[in-house]
Design an enzyme around this catalytic site. Structure first.
Site, short mmCIF file in Angstrom:
data_model
loop_
_atom_site.label_atom_id
_atom_site.label_comp_id
_atom_site.label_asym_id
_atom_site.label_seq_id
_atom_site.Cartn_x
_atom_site.Cartn_y
_atom_site.Cartn_z
N LYS A 155 -13.04 0.74 -57.78
CA LYS A 155 -12.48 1.84 -56.99
C LYS A 155 -13.31 2.12 -55.76
O LYS A 155 -12.81 2.61 -54.76
CB LYS A 155 -12.47 3.12 -57.84
CG LYS A 155 -11.21 3.30 -58.64
CD LYS A 155 -11.28 4.59 -59.46
CE LYS A 155 -11.98 4.33 -60.76
NZ LYS A 155 -12.05 5.43 -61.71
N LYS A 187 -25.29 1.26 -58.59
CA LYS A 187 -24.72 2.40 -57.86
C LYS A 187 -25.74 3.08 -56.97
O LYS A 187 -25.42 3.58 -55.90
CB LYS A 187 -24.12 3.41 -58.85
CG LYS A 187 -22.83 2.92 -59.47
CD LYS A 187 -22.17 4.02 -60.28
CE LYS A 187 -20.93 3.51 -60.99
NZ LYS A 187 -20.36 4.49 -61.90
N LYS A 217 -16.40 -7.60 -59.58
CA LYS A 217 -15.46 -6.78 -60.33
C LYS A 217 -14.50 -6.05 -59.38
O LYS A 217 -14.92 -5.59 -58.33
CB LYS A 217 -16.30 -5.77 -61.11
CG LYS A 217 -15.62 -5.02 -62.18
CD LYS A 217 -16.59 -4.04 -62.83
CE LYS A 217 -16.92 -2.89 -61.90
NZ LYS A 217 -17.66 -1.79 -62.55
#
Ligand code: TYM
Length: 363
Positions: free
Chosen positions: A229, A111, A226
């Site tokens: 969102k 992230k 994956k």
């Protein structure tokens, strides 16, 4: 009854990965356990966010919990920031957690890299349209400024969520396995360090509940990544609130391979992923799907079946969502009651933790 805790971040709209990896198993096991399900809004602000959008996403996520089948009579449903013990315990645990345990977290590294890229995007192109809304243009940031301390601390806040409720079980997708291991490590370290009386430990060491199928739903555009969102391309995921046309378009254009037929095969990530979704959408077992797949000529036969099954599965959920989201009073009442019930349990654990650490308590 054993106690369960889990949560989803209110960012964007929940997708099939969140639903199949996490929420569906919450709903299925609702009778068996004592449940706490949280909309983890404090986690959502570890990425750049638009305040108005956070408000909307919080209600949307709670409404999707209910629309998916969570029943307030069987599950405590609440918003993380409504129970201040989450933030408070995080501080205590911060001081009991070694920094290098957090430096090892894979999601933090991923992230952080993503936020650094987002920073660069904003400089070049004025306003940056992220999946959570339009962010104002920002100054170029050096590497150390591209992500906040909150992102680093994310797993400690998550540990606090779970430990406050003495949860034995945490139903999550595969991507959360490392965070659960960390939570256990933090609990054990705290108990060892601060609980003189070994019979009365402050925290329960929780276990991850990860399903055998659909624990890792992959992107429609890349069978090795994956479904997420925060991915920039909306075609990579099926959101729970997508219209039938959007669902059809996304499945039609999703990535496939050029192998003949559609079947389960270790070497075919796209086929495995879509067949796994098909299982969940039809309620069929893996064997049943494998048998049905023998009769398919190829992707051209399979894709319309998958589209139809997905639309049919999501339709009643979407219908319930529409009803719930327009009943703001009903939703607010459930969240208020949930926060009150959660607060009772959480504050007890927080007092225990404070006492164990030697804090003086008022009164
Ligand atoms: P979030 O919002 O990123 O994900 C919510 C849940 O969805 C699962 N999930 C997936 N499962 C299968 N395939 C996918 N592609 C996929 N993408 C997401 C996640 O594993 C998760 O179960 N850190 C948590 C939120 C959290 C939490 C907690 C969870 C905060 N505190 C305490 C449990 C207990 C998270 O990943 O949120």
């Amino acid at each position: 009854k054993q106690r369960v805790f889990s949560g989803v971040q209110p960012t964007g709209v929940l997708h099939l990965g969140n639903y199949l990896g996490a929420i569906r198993q919450w709903v299925r096991n609702q009778e068996e356990y004592e449940n706490f399900f949280c909309v983890v809004d404090l986690h959502a602000i570890t990425a750049p966010h638009v305040p108005k959008e956070l408000t909307k996403a919080t209600y949307r996520t709670a409404a999707l919990y209910l629309a998916s089948g969570l029943d307030p009579a069987r599950s405590t449903i609440f918003v993380q920031s409504h129970v201040s013990a989450h933030a408070e315990l995080t501080w205590l645990l911060n001081c009991a957690t070694p920094m290098n345990w957090l430096e090892r977290m894979i999601q933090f590294k991923e992230k952080k890299a993503k936020q650094a890229r987002g920073g660069a995007l904003r400089v070049a192109g004025g306003p940056f349209v992220s999946p959570v809304g339009v962010l104002p243009p920002q100054e170029e940031k050096s590497d150390g400024e591209s992500c906040g301390v909150g992102l680093f601390d994310y797993p400690v806040l998550m540990a606090s969520d779970i430990l406050l409720y003495q949860a034995q079980l945490v139903p999550v997708g595969e991507d959360q396995r490392q965070h659960l291991e960390l939570t256990r490590d933090i609990a054990r370290r705290f108990n060892d360090q601060y609980c003189q009386n070994k019979q009365r430990k402050t925290f329960v060491e929780p276990k991850a509940l990860i399903q055998t199928s659909n624990a890792r739903v992959m992107s429609l555009q890349d069978g090795k990544a994956k479904m997420s969102k925060s991915a920039e391309n909306d075609m990579s995921r099926i959101n729970l609130l997508d219209t039938p046309d959007e669902i059809a378009r996304k499945i039609k254009r999703c990535k496939t391979d050029s192998v003949k037929g559609v079947m389960y095969d270790e070497a075919r990530p796209e086929a495995n992923n879509l067949l796994g979704i098909y299982e969940a959408m039809t309620g069929m077992s893996r064997d049943e799907v494998a048998r049905e797949a023998e009769g398919w000529a190829g992707w051209g036969t399979f894709k319309p079946l998958l589209t139809e099954a997905t639309i049919a599965h999501l339709e009643p959920l979407q219908q319930r969502y529409k009803e719930i989201i327009t009943e703001q009073d009903y939703l607010t009442k459930i969240l208020n009651d949930g926060a009150e019930a959660a607060e009772k349990v959480a504050s007890r654990t927080l007092i225990d933790a404070k006492r164990a650490m030697g804090f003086t308590l008022p009164g």
